[in-house]
Design a protein around this motif. Structure first.
Motif, PDB file in Angstrom:
ATOM      1  N   GLN A   1     -27.515 -60.879  50.756  1.00  0.00           N
ATOM      2  CA  GLN A   1     -27.129 -59.764  49.905  1.00  0.00           C
ATOM      3  C   GLN A   1     -28.069 -59.695  48.698  1.00  0.00           C
ATOM      4  O   GLN A   1     -28.391 -60.725  48.095  1.00  0.00           O
ATOM      5  CB  GLN A   1     -25.685 -59.931  49.415  1.00  0.00           C
ATOM      6  N   VAL A   2     -28.480 -58.488  48.362  1.00  0.00           N
ATOM      7  CA  VAL A   2     -29.317 -58.256  47.189  1.00  0.00           C
ATOM      8  C   VAL A   2     -28.425 -57.747  46.072  1.00  0.00           C
ATOM      9  O   VAL A   2     -27.666 -56.794  46.246  1.00  0.00           O
ATOM     10  CB  VAL A   2     -30.431 -57.242  47.493  1.00  0.00           C
ATOM     11  N   HIS A   3     -28.501 -58.384  44.928  1.00  0.00           N
ATOM     12  CA  HIS A   3     -27.693 -58.005  43.770  1.00  0.00           C
ATOM     13  C   HIS A   3     -28.531 -57.119  42.854  1.00  0.00           C
ATOM     14  O   HIS A   3     -29.665 -57.476  42.504  1.00  0.00           O
ATOM     15  CB  HIS A   3     -27.252 -59.266  43.037  1.00  0.00           C
ATOM     16  N   LEU A   4     -27.963 -55.971  42.463  1.00  0.00           N
ATOM     17  CA  LEU A   4     -28.692 -55.004  41.640  1.00  0.00           C
ATOM     18  C   LEU A   4     -27.961 -54.785  40.323  1.00  0.00           C
ATOM     19  O   LEU A   4     -26.735 -54.571  40.325  1.00  0.00           O
ATOM     20  CB  LEU A   4     -28.829 -53.670  42.372  1.00  0.00           C
ATOM     21  N   VAL A   5     -28.695 -54.806  39.238  1.00  0.00           N
ATOM     22  CA  VAL A   5     -28.109 -54.581  37.921  1.00  0.00           C
ATOM     23  C   VAL A   5     -28.919 -53.514  37.198  1.00  0.00           C
ATOM     24  O   VAL A   5     -30.115 -53.698  36.944  1.00  0.00           O
ATOM     25  CB  VAL A   5     -28.086 -55.869  37.080  1.00  0.00           C
ATOM     26  N   GLU A   6     -28.243 -52.398  36.868  1.00  0.00           N
ATOM     27  CA  GLU A   6     -28.882 -51.324  36.128  1.00  0.00           C
ATOM     28  C   GLU A   6     -28.700 -51.526  34.633  1.00  0.00           C
ATOM     29  O   GLU A   6     -27.700 -52.109  34.202  1.00  0.00           O
ATOM     30  CB  GLU A   6     -28.295 -49.957  36.502  1.00  0.00           C
ATOM     31  N   SER A   7     -29.633 -51.002  33.861  1.00  0.00           N
ATOM     32  CA  SER A   7     -29.515 -51.007  32.411  1.00  0.00           C
ATOM     33  C   SER A   7     -30.325 -49.847  31.854  1.00  0.00           C
ATOM     34  O   SER A   7     -31.134 -49.245  32.564  1.00  0.00           O
ATOM     35  CB  SER A   7     -30.009 -52.337  31.821  1.00  0.00           C
ATOM     36  N   GLY A   8     -30.083 -49.535  30.580  1.00  0.00           N
ATOM     37  CA  GLY A   8     -30.875 -48.513  29.908  1.00  0.00           C
ATOM     38  C   GLY A   8     -30.192 -47.177  29.733  1.00  0.00           C
ATOM     39  O   GLY A   8     -30.743 -46.274  29.118  1.00  0.00           O
ATOM     40  N   GLY A   9     -28.988 -47.025  30.292  1.00  0.00           N
ATOM     41  CA  GLY A   9     -28.295 -45.768  30.115  1.00  0.00           C
ATOM     42  C   GLY A   9     -27.836 -45.583  28.674  1.00  0.00           C
ATOM     43  O   GLY A   9     -27.896 -46.495  27.861  1.00  0.00           O
ATOM     44  N   GLY A  10     -27.393 -44.368  28.379  1.00  0.00           N
ATOM     45  CA  GLY A  10     -26.915 -44.083  27.040  1.00  0.00           C
ATOM     46  C   GLY A  10     -26.826 -42.593  26.801  1.00  0.00           C
ATOM     47  O   GLY A  10     -26.841 -41.800  27.745  1.00  0.00           O
ATOM     48  N   SER A  11     -26.718 -42.239  25.535  1.00  0.00           N
ATOM     49  CA  SER A  11     -26.607 -40.839  25.129  1.00  0.00           C
ATOM     50  C   SER A  11     -27.878 -40.397  24.440  1.00  0.00           C
ATOM     51  O   SER A  11     -28.457 -41.142  23.647  1.00  0.00           O
ATOM     52  CB  SER A  11     -25.421 -40.664  24.190  1.00  0.00           C
ATOM     53  N   VAL A  12     -28.287 -39.171  24.754  1.00  0.00           N
ATOM     54  CA  VAL A  12     -29.525 -38.637  24.185  1.00  0.00           C
ATOM     55  C   VAL A  12     -29.382 -37.134  24.035  1.00  0.00           C
ATOM     56  O   VAL A  12     -28.591 -36.498  24.754  1.00  0.00           O
ATOM     57  CB  VAL A  12     -30.721 -39.007  25.097  1.00  0.00           C
ATOM     58  N   ASP A  13     -30.109 -36.563  23.110  1.00  0.00           N
ATOM     59  CA  ASP A  13     -30.100 -35.115  22.931  1.00  0.00           C
ATOM     60  C   ASP A  13     -30.992 -34.441  23.965  1.00  0.00           C
ATOM     61  O   ASP A  13     -31.890 -35.060  24.547  1.00  0.00           O
ATOM     62  CB  ASP A  13     -30.591 -34.747  21.541  1.00  0.00           C
ATOM     63  N   VAL A  14     -30.732 -33.166  24.170  1.00  0.00           N
ATOM     64  CA  VAL A  14     -31.573 -32.377  25.073  1.00  0.00           C
ATOM     65  C   VAL A  14     -33.032 -32.495  24.654  1.00  0.00           C
ATOM     66  O   VAL A  14     -33.361 -32.424  23.463  1.00  0.00           O
ATOM     67  CB  VAL A  14     -31.135 -30.892  25.053  1.00  0.00           C
ATOM     68  N   GLY A  15     -33.879 -32.709  25.658  1.00  0.00           N
ATOM     69  CA  GLY A  15     -35.298 -32.869  25.386  1.00  0.00           C
ATOM     70  C   GLY A  15     -35.720 -34.297  25.127  1.00  0.00           C
ATOM     71  O   GLY A  15     -36.924 -34.590  25.065  1.00  0.00           O
ATOM     72  N   GLY A  16     -34.753 -35.188  25.021  1.00  0.00           N
ATOM     73  CA  GLY A  16     -35.052 -36.584  24.758  1.00  0.00           C
ATOM     74  C   GLY A  16     -35.442 -37.346  26.003  1.00  0.00           C
ATOM     75  O   GLY A  16     -35.545 -36.780  27.101  1.00  0.00           O
ATOM     76  N   SER A  17     -35.646 -38.636  25.818  1.00  0.00           N
ATOM     77  CA  SER A  17     -36.104 -39.495  26.908  1.00  0.00           C
ATOM     78  C   SER A  17     -35.276 -40.763  26.989  1.00  0.00           C
ATOM     79  O   SER A  17     -34.734 -41.225  25.986  1.00  0.00           O
ATOM     80  CB  SER A  17     -37.575 -39.883  26.697  1.00  0.00           C
ATOM     81  N   LEU A  18     -35.173 -41.295  28.195  1.00  0.00           N
ATOM     82  CA  LEU A  18     -34.549 -42.586  28.448  1.00  0.00           C
ATOM     83  C   LEU A  18     -35.310 -43.264  29.569  1.00  0.00           C
ATOM     84  O   LEU A  18     -35.875 -42.590  30.436  1.00  0.00           O
ATOM     85  CB  LEU A  18     -33.087 -42.432  28.868  1.00  0.00           C
ATOM     86  N   THR A  19     -35.279 -44.576  29.564  1.00  0.00           N
ATOM     87  CA  THR A  19     -35.829 -45.335  30.680  1.00  0.00           C
ATOM     88  C   THR A  19     -34.755 -46.256  31.228  1.00  0.00           C
ATOM     89  O   THR A  19     -34.198 -47.075  30.488  1.00  0.00           O
ATOM     90  CB  THR A  19     -37.050 -46.161  30.265  1.00  0.00           C
ATOM     91  N   LEU A  20     -34.445 -46.088  32.496  1.00  0.00           N
ATOM     92  CA  LEU A  20     -33.492 -46.951  33.191  1.00  0.00           C
ATOM     93  C   LEU A  20     -34.239 -48.075  33.897  1.00  0.00           C
ATOM     94  O   LEU A  20     -35.379 -47.886  34.351  1.00  0.00           O
ATOM     95  CB  LEU A  20     -32.692 -46.159  34.219  1.00  0.00           C
ATOM     96  N   SER A  21     -33.581 -49.208  34.009  1.00  0.00           N
ATOM     97  CA  SER A  21     -34.131 -50.341  34.753  1.00  0.00           C
ATOM     98  C   SER A  21     -33.128 -50.803  35.781  1.00  0.00           C
ATOM     99  O   SER A  21     -31.919 -50.682  35.579  1.00  0.00           O
ATOM    100  CB  SER A  21     -34.449 -51.505  33.810  1.00  0.00           C
ATOM    101  N   CYS A  22     -33.648 -51.330  36.867  1.00  0.00           N
ATOM    102  CA  CYS A  22     -32.803 -51.908  37.908  1.00  0.00           C
ATOM    103  C   CYS A  22     -33.441 -53.215  38.345  1.00  0.00           C
ATOM    104  O   CYS A  22     -34.539 -53.214  38.913  1.00  0.00           O
ATOM    105  CB  CYS A  22     -32.671 -50.962  39.092  1.00  0.00           C
ATOM    106  N   ALA A  23     -32.762 -54.306  38.078  1.00  0.00           N
ATOM    107  CA  ALA A  23     -33.268 -55.626  38.429  1.00  0.00           C
ATOM    108  C   ALA A  23     -32.591 -56.121  39.703  1.00  0.00           C
ATOM    109  O   ALA A  23     -31.359 -56.123  39.787  1.00  0.00           O
ATOM    110  CB  ALA A  23     -33.022 -56.608  37.296  1.00  0.00           C
ATOM    111  N   ALA A  24     -33.402 -56.508  40.666  1.00  0.00           N
ATOM    112  CA  ALA A  24     -32.892 -57.001  41.940  1.00  0.00           C
ATOM    113  C   ALA A  24     -33.023 -58.518  41.998  1.00  0.00           C
ATOM    114  O   ALA A  24     -34.029 -59.088  41.574  1.00  0.00           O
ATOM    115  CB  ALA A  24     -33.660 -56.369  43.089  1.00  0.00           C
ATOM    116  N   SER A  25     -32.009 -59.149  42.552  1.00  0.00           N
ATOM    117  CA  SER A  25     -32.043 -60.599  42.721  1.00  0.00           C
ATOM    118  C   SER A  25     -31.247 -60.963  43.957  1.00  0.00           C
ATOM    119  O   SER A  25     -30.629 -60.109  44.590  1.00  0.00           O
ATOM    120  CB  SER A  25     -31.472 -61.296  41.483  1.00  0.00           C
ATOM    121  N   GLY A  26     -31.267 -62.239  44.295  1.00  0.00           N
ATOM    122  CA  GLY A  26     -30.507 -62.685  45.449  1.00  0.00           C
ATOM    123  C   GLY A  26     -31.382 -62.898  46.663  1.00  0.00           C
ATOM    124  O   GLY A  26     -32.495 -63.380  46.551  1.00  0.00           O
TER     125      GLY A  26
END
Length: 124
Positions: A1-26
């Motif tokens: 089994q591969v374990h996945l953990v997301e991070s980087g979400g949040g709240s932002v205004d229109v036109g803004g930017s975010l970067t999500l990450s997903c780390a795989a392990s296992g």
């Protein structure tokens, strides 16, 4: 089994930017194909971006030119850079992964490993 953990979400205004990450392990025994999906309440989950084990990337039409998916294969981490965010991008974003190459990049049943999701909220 591969374990996945997301991070980087949040709240932002229109036109803004975010970067999500997903780390795989296992139990990772070969190169992973990984993808981002998103879902809003009452709607089906939809594919957003994918990066295959052999390298190519693909995007949903709604995010082309605004989102960039990448993967650090040595660390088994996938990223989703999201620019010029719109209210319609608000959703829970899920990371998915599989060994090998999916038949269809955005078919959910092609992926057998899923993260718990991270919320992205874009406010106007």
């Amino acid at each position: 089994q591969v374990h996945l953990v997301e991070s980087g979400g949040g709240s932002v205004d229109v036109g803004g930017s975010l970067t999500l990450s997903c780390a795989a392990s296992g139990r990772i025994y070969d190169a992973l194909s990984m993808a981002w999906f998103r879902q809003v309440p009452g709607k089906e989950r939809e594919g957003v971006a994918a990066v295959l084990s052999v390298g190519p990337t693909s995007y949903a039409d709604s995010v082309k030119g605004r989102f960039t998916v990448s993967k650090d294969a040595t660390k088994n981490i996938m990223y989703l850079r999201m620019d010029n965010l719109e209210p319609g991008d608000s959703a829970v974003y899920y990371c998915a992964a599989r060994h090998g190459v999916p038949i269809e990049d955005f078919e959910e049943d092609q992926y057998n490993n899923w993260g718990q999701g991270t919320q992205v909220t874009v406010s106007s």
